[in-house]
Design a protein around this motif. Structure first.
Motif, PDB file in Angstrom:
ATOM      1  N   GLY A  30      54.180  60.869  37.140  1.00  0.00           N
ATOM      2  CA  GLY A  30      53.295  61.972  36.964  1.00  0.00           C
ATOM      3  C   GLY A  30      53.361  63.077  35.678  1.00  0.00           C
ATOM      4  O   GLY A  30      53.141  63.939  36.113  1.00  0.00           O
ATOM      5  N   VAL A  31      53.967  62.577  34.397  1.00  0.00           N
ATOM      6  CA  VAL A  31      53.470  63.531  33.595  1.00  0.00           C
ATOM      7  C   VAL A  31      52.192  63.900  32.979  1.00  0.00           C
ATOM      8  O   VAL A  31      50.946  62.734  34.136  1.00  0.00           O
ATOM      9  CB  VAL A  31      54.029  63.156  32.182  1.00  0.00           C
ATOM     10  CG1 VAL A  31      54.036  63.631  31.368  1.00  0.00           C
ATOM     11  CG2 VAL A  31      55.412  61.998  32.033  1.00  0.00           C
ATOM     12  N   ALA A  32      51.871  64.881  33.255  1.00  0.00           N
ATOM     13  CA  ALA A  32      50.651  65.430  33.291  1.00  0.00           C
ATOM     14  C   ALA A  32      49.913  65.736  31.889  1.00  0.00           C
ATOM     15  O   ALA A  32      50.378  67.532  31.178  1.00  0.00           O
ATOM     16  CB  ALA A  32      50.324  66.536  34.611  1.00  0.00           C
ATOM     17  N   ASP A  33      48.858  66.114  31.470  1.00  0.00           N
ATOM     18  CA  ASP A  33      47.888  67.077  30.513  1.00  0.00           C
ATOM     19  C   ASP A  33      47.229  67.613  31.679  1.00  0.00           C
ATOM     20  O   ASP A  33      46.095  68.089  31.763  1.00  0.00           O
ATOM     21  CB  ASP A  33      46.805  65.912  29.846  1.00  0.00           C
ATOM     22  CG  ASP A  33      46.583  66.673  28.539  1.00  0.00           C
ATOM     23  OD1 ASP A  33      47.728  67.426  28.685  1.00  0.00           O
ATOM     24  OD2 ASP A  33      45.747  65.481  27.496  1.00  0.00           O
ATOM     25  N   LEU A  34      48.029  68.977  31.730  1.00  0.00           N
ATOM     26  CA  LEU A  34      48.345  69.737  32.241  1.00  0.00           C
ATOM     27  C   LEU A  34      46.263  70.780  32.033  1.00  0.00           C
ATOM     28  O   LEU A  34      46.074  71.146  33.561  1.00  0.00           O
ATOM     29  CB  LEU A  34      49.370  71.154  32.655  1.00  0.00           C
ATOM     30  CG  LEU A  34      49.724  71.431  33.879  1.00  0.00           C
ATOM     31  CD1 LEU A  34      49.000  70.873  35.372  1.00  0.00           C
ATOM     32  CD2 LEU A  34      51.101  72.639  33.757  1.00  0.00           C
ATOM     33  N   GLY A  35      46.546  71.046  31.081  1.00  0.00           N
ATOM     34  CA  GLY A  35      45.221  72.248  31.085  1.00  0.00           C
ATOM     35  C   GLY A  35      44.131  71.851  31.029  1.00  0.00           C
ATOM     36  O   GLY A  35      43.254  72.243  31.673  1.00  0.00           O
ATOM     37  N   PRO A  36      43.559  70.099  30.914  1.00  0.00           N
ATOM     38  CA  PRO A  36      42.095  69.770  31.114  1.00  0.00           C
ATOM     39  C   PRO A  36      42.628  69.158  32.372  1.00  0.00           C
ATOM     40  O   PRO A  36      41.718  69.252  32.536  1.00  0.00           O
ATOM     41  CB  PRO A  36      42.902  67.651  29.741  1.00  0.00           C
ATOM     42  CG  PRO A  36      42.823  68.452  28.823  1.00  0.00           C
ATOM     43  CD  PRO A  36      44.641  69.956  28.638  1.00  0.00           C
ATOM     44  N   LEU A  37      43.884  69.125  32.873  1.00  0.00           N
ATOM     45  CA  LEU A  37      43.628  68.848  34.716  1.00  0.00           C
ATOM     46  C   LEU A  37      42.894  70.206  34.858  1.00  0.00           C
ATOM     47  O   LEU A  37      42.513  70.135  35.746  1.00  0.00           O
ATOM     48  CB  LEU A  37      45.263  68.372  34.869  1.00  0.00           C
ATOM     49  CG  LEU A  37      44.955  68.530  36.321  1.00  0.00           C
ATOM     50  CD1 LEU A  37      44.465  66.602  37.137  1.00  0.00           C
ATOM     51  CD2 LEU A  37      46.612  67.847  36.452  1.00  0.00           C
ATOM     52  N   ALA A  38      43.873  71.095  35.237  1.00  0.00           N
ATOM     53  CA  ALA A  38      43.545  72.556  35.656  1.00  0.00           C
ATOM     54  C   ALA A  38      42.097  72.519  34.989  1.00  0.00           C
ATOM     55  O   ALA A  38      40.822  73.528  36.412  1.00  0.00           O
ATOM     56  CB  ALA A  38      44.635  73.026  34.762  1.00  0.00           C
ATOM     57  N   ALA A  39      41.041  72.937  34.087  1.00  0.00           N
ATOM     58  CA  ALA A  39      40.175  72.644  33.498  1.00  0.00           C
ATOM     59  C   ALA A  39      39.599  71.897  34.669  1.00  0.00           C
ATOM     60  O   ALA A  39      38.832  72.328  35.344  1.00  0.00           O
ATOM     61  CB  ALA A  39      39.635  72.137  31.987  1.00  0.00           C
ATOM     62  N   ALA A  40      39.135  70.547  34.701  1.00  0.00           N
ATOM     63  CA  ALA A  40      39.035  69.491  35.596  1.00  0.00           C
ATOM     64  C   ALA A  40      38.803  70.285  36.991  1.00  0.00           C
ATOM     65  O   ALA A  40      37.160  69.694  37.632  1.00  0.00           O
ATOM     66  CB  ALA A  40      39.313  68.168  34.613  1.00  0.00           C
ATOM     67  N   ALA A  41      40.164  69.842  36.942  1.00  0.00           N
ATOM     68  CA  ALA A  41      40.323  70.668  39.156  1.00  0.00           C
ATOM     69  C   ALA A  41      39.469  71.612  38.862  1.00  0.00           C
ATOM     70  O   ALA A  41      38.954  71.488  40.205  1.00  0.00           O
ATOM     71  CB  ALA A  41      41.695  70.596  39.418  1.00  0.00           C
ATOM     72  N   PHE A  42      39.138  72.404  38.296  1.00  0.00           N
ATOM     73  CA  PHE A  42      38.805  74.482  38.387  1.00  0.00           C
ATOM     74  C   PHE A  42      37.426  73.812  38.816  1.00  0.00           C
ATOM     75  O   PHE A  42      36.461  74.083  39.678  1.00  0.00           O
ATOM     76  CB  PHE A  42      38.998  74.941  37.644  1.00  0.00           C
ATOM     77  CG  PHE A  42      37.695  76.126  37.506  1.00  0.00           C
ATOM     78  CD1 PHE A  42      37.695  76.702  38.403  1.00  0.00           C
ATOM     79  CD2 PHE A  42      36.923  76.448  36.514  1.00  0.00           C
ATOM     80  CE1 PHE A  42      37.550  77.784  38.972  1.00  0.00           C
ATOM     81  CE2 PHE A  42      35.689  77.174  36.265  1.00  0.00           C
ATOM     82  CZ  PHE A  42      36.237  78.146  37.693  1.00  0.00           C
TER      83      PHE A  42
END
Lengths: 427, 277
Positions: B237-249
């Motif tokens: 479950g480790v995530a690359d949070l910044g890019p993940l949030a950008a892509a999810a947005f």
């Protein structure tokens, strides 16, 4: 009479066009291998793609197609692909996920396909993680020990002894140190134990804990013995007796504990070695951190790991070519590139000697010093382990660590309930 | 008078609180997408990024084929929505207007079919699609989404058909309109909000769907956005949070646009129906 909605018409036409454009591409006569990689960090994906491009440039007759998979769902995705006869030729996974696929006949036995170079370069203890019955069903290539990431300034100022791989803390000493470091709303350690089972079992190898015992008939039973108690009891006492470990992080993942660690709430966090990448990215300017070895027990620094692996699908018509690609991908210099990309340790002996992995920068050297102590995770080849873990062990450990049940109840559940589960898989 | 004002203030306050509650995840997503890694690791997270950056968006686009995945998702979701509504509408009409034993049995089956878990159907479905040579194709995925959306779409539309007074159809017949003319000119316009809501439901369900897309689409060129988003998540479950949030947005935007477009139709249709009733 109303006219047809143009938006709907456009959507239908788009769909029809998409339908006409469907298909898998052309067959140009060359061998094409699909390599499903689970690399996810930017450097790691780049390293994998570069290596695939290098292979393709040097082998025009055997083209490798890079396919991105995901750790989150790899088991279900592979299971469906195997059942449907559509699995990738080369499969990236973790060794603890291979047993069911290997026993199910979905993975090729690599015993005669792995090159002598790879066979001798990777230690026998690592091969054990991918050996099921008489066959080898994957090549273990990356692994990571669980280490303690510490706030170096906090440790230095407290005056506690700093452990090294040559002179690690004992579990008793670790408990004492965390008690010294905690207080005033701060904690000596934060255990991220959202997945408590593998962490507990793997660390318990250091104290000689086995938990799973294979009898002469080949059947496995669970026995929670004295050697299995040390690690869980230490964690339990840190949380519930000493107050030196935060109880709020017991249900957290590793990443969730980092803000508290950076914010000075916890002195130490036990994490996988690869978490250093996140720490380098996210730690505030000037935050001084260091890697410490996990505490040692009667069996020293031993701990269980489930390495990342490369396997070949049984249905692949090009197993030899796939094995050759794996051999190329895991040449020592390439293994180093993959290890650096993932911030993990290679299994290969020659790769481990590379200076890039022995530098003090980001404490790579601490990790490489631990590599020789890594063993096959206790649950590695136990059929029924995933169900035992989810239905019995995870809730039992979570309740024990939170103080809801005692050690006797933990033992009773792990053994009695656990053996009922395992028995179903061993009839 | 004073009591009325106080009540209105209370209503608006409650409404504002509810909107904030609904918007919180979305606003947090935007905030996270704009934060540099060091702010993401802060113990005291901020609503408004102290040092906003577009690097996460840049990294997300550099690492993953987001536009192509969005295009695949759009085709799959829009296709599923249109086809599901086209199939479900006549079925719903029959089930609502002709309450025979067969119609009741079909309704029961619709309810039961909703209880099937994904894992139960995925392997047979995979084999069927393989035989049809529809594995790794967006049309194959559309077919699955249509089948998956149909029961609930049918269920929704039956309700909307029943809400249209049968007397209106009878009046049209008395005025000389044929069966088809009645359906097209009287019933369908009154059902417009229902059709729009059902299409929206099918679209959003398909747009967000992950598991079928994961197992049916093999090559990166065909994968949809939810599958691509998992590529920012590592082991445990480790995530690359910044890019993940950008892509999810970015992934939420098309849903919002479709909802905004269809929402006018839903509201307008509902009002029209109210006046006629």
């Amino acid at each position: 009479m109303r006219r047809a909605n143009p938006v709907v018409l456009v959507l239908v036409l788009t769909l029809l066009l998409a339908g006409c454009a469907g298909g898998d591409g052309t067959d140009d006569g060359r061998v094409t291998l699909r390599f499903q990689s689970l690399a996810w960090q930017q450097e790691s994906v780049e390293a994998n793609k570069e290596l695939v491009a290098e292979w393709n440039a040097a082998h025009p007759d055997v083209r490798v197609e890079y396919v991105q998979g995901s750790w989150d769902s790899v088991h279900d995705q592979l299971l469906t692909a195997f059942e449907g006869g559509e699995a990738p030729d080369i499969i990236h996974d973790a060794s603890d996920d291979l047993a069911d696929f290997a026993y199910g006949g979905h993975l090729a036995d690599l015993t005669d396909l792995v090159s002598d170079r790879l066979r001798s370069d990777i230690p026998r203890r690592s091969w054990r993680t991918t050996t099921f019955g008489d066959g080898i069903y994957g090549v273990p290539f990356l692994q990571e020990p669980r280490v303690i990431i510490a706030n170096a300034t906090w440790l230095r100022e407290s005056g506690v002894r700093i452990p090294t791989p040559g002179d690690p803390w004992t579990w008793a000493e670790f408990r004492q140190v965390t008690a010294e470091l905690g207080g005033d709303g701060k904690y000596g350690v934060a255990w991220p134990l959202k997945e408590p089972v593998s962490a507990t079992l793997n660390l318990s190898l250091s104290t000689g804990g086995q938990l799973f015992h294979r009898g002469a008939d080949g059947k496995v039973t669970v026995r929670f013995e004295a050697a299995d108690e040390t690690v869980p009891r230490t964690i339990h006492d840190q949380v519930n007796t000493d107050g030196s470990a935060s109880d709020s992080t017991l249900g957290s993942g590793g990443s969730d504990t980092l803000p508290g660690f950076f914010g000075g709430r916890y002195a130490m966090v036990p994490l996988g070695f690869s978490y250093r990448q996140q720490i380098v990215q996210q730690a505030p300017e000037g935050f001084d951190w260091q890697v410490l070895p996990a505490p040692a027990g009667a069996d020293g620094l031993s701990q269980g790991v489930s390495p990342q692996t490369l396997s070949v699908a049984q249905d692949s018509p090009h197993k030899e070519e796939a094995a050759k690609f794996i051999d190329f991908l895991l040449r020592p210099e390439n293994m180093v590139r993959l290890a650096l990309g993932d911030w993990m340790l290679p299994t290969g002996t020659r790769a481990l000697e590379d200076p890039a992995l022995r530098t003090t920068e980001h404490d790579w050297a601490i990790g490489t010093a631990l590599a020789g102590h890594l063993r096959s995770a206790p649950a590695q080849s136990v059929r029924g382990y995933p169900e035992w873990k989810d239905k019995v062990a995870t809730p039992a450990f979570q309740e024990y660590y939170s103080g809801a049940i005692g050690l006797d109840e933990l033992r009773r559940r792990l053994e009695r309930d656990g053996n009922l589960v395992l028995a179903r898989y061993q009839r | 008078m004073r009591t009325g004002t106080a009540a209105r203030v209370g209503q608006y306050t409650a409404l504002f609180g509810y909107l904030v509650f609904l918007a919180f995840p979305f606003l947090w997503l935007i905030s996270t997408a704009l934060k540099p890694p060091r702010e993401l690791g802060s113990l005291h997270p901020t609503w408004i990024p102290r040092d906003p950056t577009l690097d996460n968006f840049r990294q997300a686009f550099d690492e993953q084929p987001l536009l192509r995945a969005a295009s695949n998702s759009l085709i799959a979701a829009a296709g599923a929505a249109v086809i599901a509504v086209l199939i479900a509408a006549p079925m719903a009409y029959v089930m609502a207007r002709h309450r025979t034993l067969l119609a009741r049995a079909a309704g029961g089956w619709v309810v039961v079919s909703q209880a099937f878990p994904f894992v139960l159907v995925i392997i047979p479905l995979f084999l069927v699609l393989k035989n049809l040579r529809l594995i790794n194709s967006v049309p194959g995925l559309v077919m699955v989404y249509v089948v998956w959306a149909l029961p609930f779409a049918l269920w929704m539309l039956v309700g909307y058909v029943r809400a249209v007074p049968a007397e209106l159809e009878e009046a049209a017949a008395v005025d000389g309109a044929g069966r088809l003319r009645t359906l097209v000119s009287v019933t369908a316009p009154l059902m417009a909000p229902g059709l729009a809501a059902t299409a929206l439901f099918a679209f959003v369900t398909a747009w967000n769907e992950f598991f079928f897309a994961l197992v049916l689409l093999k090559t990166p060129e065909k994968q949809t956005l939810p599958v691509i988003l998992t590529h920012f998540i590592g082991a445990e479950g480790v995530a690359d949070l910044g890019p993940l949030a950008a892509a999810a947005f970015l992934a939420t935007l098309p849903s919002l646009v479709v909802f905004a477009v269809l929402q006018r139709r839903i509201t307008g249709g509902m009002l029209a129906g109210a006046v006629k009733n």
